[in-house]
Design a protein around this motif. Structure first.
Motif, PDB file in Angstrom:
ATOM      1  N   ARG A 146       0.827  -1.213   0.000  1.00  0.00           N
ATOM      2  CA  ARG A 146       0.000   0.000   0.000  1.00  0.00           C
ATOM      3  C   ARG A 146       0.854   1.252   0.000  1.00  0.00           C
ATOM      4  N   GLN A 151      -1.264   7.262  -4.555  1.00  0.00           N
ATOM      5  CA  GLN A 151      -2.328   7.967  -3.824  1.00  0.00           C
ATOM      6  C   GLN A 151      -2.093   7.903  -2.317  1.00  0.00           C
ATOM      7  N   VAL A 152      -1.671   6.770  -1.841  1.00  0.00           N
ATOM      8  CA  VAL A 152      -1.365   6.617  -0.419  1.00  0.00           C
ATOM      9  C   VAL A 152      -0.175   7.506  -0.060  1.00  0.00           C
ATOM     10  N   GLN A 153       0.821   7.513  -0.924  1.00  0.00           N
ATOM     11  CA  GLN A 153       1.995   8.356  -0.673  1.00  0.00           C
ATOM     12  C   GLN A 153       1.597   9.832  -0.575  1.00  0.00           C
ATOM     13  N   GLN A 154       0.711  10.254  -1.462  1.00  0.00           N
ATOM     14  CA  GLN A 154       0.263  11.651  -1.448  1.00  0.00           C
ATOM     15  C   GLN A 154      -0.485  11.968  -0.149  1.00  0.00           C
ATOM     16  N   ARG A 155      -1.351  11.074   0.257  1.00  0.00           N
ATOM     17  CA  ARG A 155      -2.093  11.286   1.505  1.00  0.00           C
ATOM     18  C   ARG A 155      -1.150  11.345   2.704  1.00  0.00           C
ATOM     19  N   LEU A 156      -0.171  10.477   2.710  1.00  0.00           N
ATOM     20  CA  LEU A 156       0.788  10.471   3.809  1.00  0.00           C
ATOM     21  C   LEU A 156       1.645  11.739   3.815  1.00  0.00           C
ATOM     22  N   ARG A 157       2.026  12.202   2.624  1.00  0.00           N
ATOM     23  CA  ARG A 157       2.771  13.477   2.540  1.00  0.00           C
ATOM     24  C   ARG A 157       1.959  14.600   3.169  1.00  0.00           C
ATOM     25  N   GLY A 158       0.656  14.534   2.991  1.00  0.00           N
ATOM     26  CA  GLY A 158      -0.237  15.553   3.554  1.00  0.00           C
ATOM     27  C   GLY A 158      -0.210  15.610   5.076  1.00  0.00           C
ATOM     28  N   ILE A 159       0.185  14.512   5.706  1.00  0.00           N
ATOM     29  CA  ILE A 159       0.290  14.514   7.168  1.00  0.00           C
ATOM     30  C   ILE A 159       1.747  14.464   7.633  1.00  0.00           C
TER      31      ILE A 159
END
Length: 185
Positions: A146, A151-159
């Motif tokens: 995952r 997309q997961v990487q982008q969401r994680l970058r956001g946090i």
């Protein structure tokens, strides 16, 4: 080969016939005679260190699986077998569970280009909280897979969690999850 089996039988707790079977198993895994002889003592040490959970044949299969899955050179076989046994001592894993555990977790590790040490630590930490080697190794592989999803990487970058480094390569799995490496890994 006969001399290597005799020498291994003297150097380990296994008799020469068991050592010869280990050589045969390594040859069946695709190793040359010279490679099989180089792997024999580390394989027998792994079997001995498993305290009866792995036969020499089982240890040969696990050694081959591990070296190939993680692209580890034969010259590093002894330290690699030590790492496998160390993971058994450090986590809620048994030596007999390692073939299934690594076979499953290696799928995710391959996607993220993770080292054996990184994978063993991640697997061990997950196994300490998720009972059952099949569930724990699947959870480890899925988590790694995952993290490879953009997309997961982008969401994680956001946090504030970076999965890839500045060159686009995957960071160590535990670093990407916010954990620090254990000393000596």
């Amino acid at each position: 080969l006969e001399e290597a089996a005799l020498d291994a039988g003297v150097a380990t707790q296994f008799n020469p016939k068991e050592a010869a079977r280990g050589l045969g198993d390594l040859a069946q895994q695709g190793y040359s005679a010279a490679e099989s002889m180089a792997l024999l003592n580390p394989v027998l040490d792994l079997a001995a260190g498993s305290l009866g959970e792995l036969t020499p044949s089982g240890a040969a299969g696990l050694a081959s699986q591990t070296l190939k899955a993680f692209k580890i050179p034969i010259g590093e076989a002894a330290i690699t077998m030590d790492r496998l046994l160390q993971s058994v001592n450090a986590f809620a894993l048994s030596a007999g569970e390692l073939p299934l555990a690594l076979g499953t977790a290696a799928r995710g590790a391959g996607v993220m280009n993770q080292s054996l040490s990184e994978t063993l630590i991640a697997l061990g930490l997950v196994k300490n909280v998720i009972p059952g080697v099949e569930r724990a190794s699947t959870a480890t592989a899925v988590a790694m897979e995952r993290l490879a999803d953009p997309q997961v990487q982008q969401r994680l970058r956001g946090i504030g969690v970076a999965v890839v480094d500045s060159r686009g390569g995957f960071r160590a799995f535990l670093a990407a999850c916010g954990h620090r490496h254990l000393p000596g890994t």
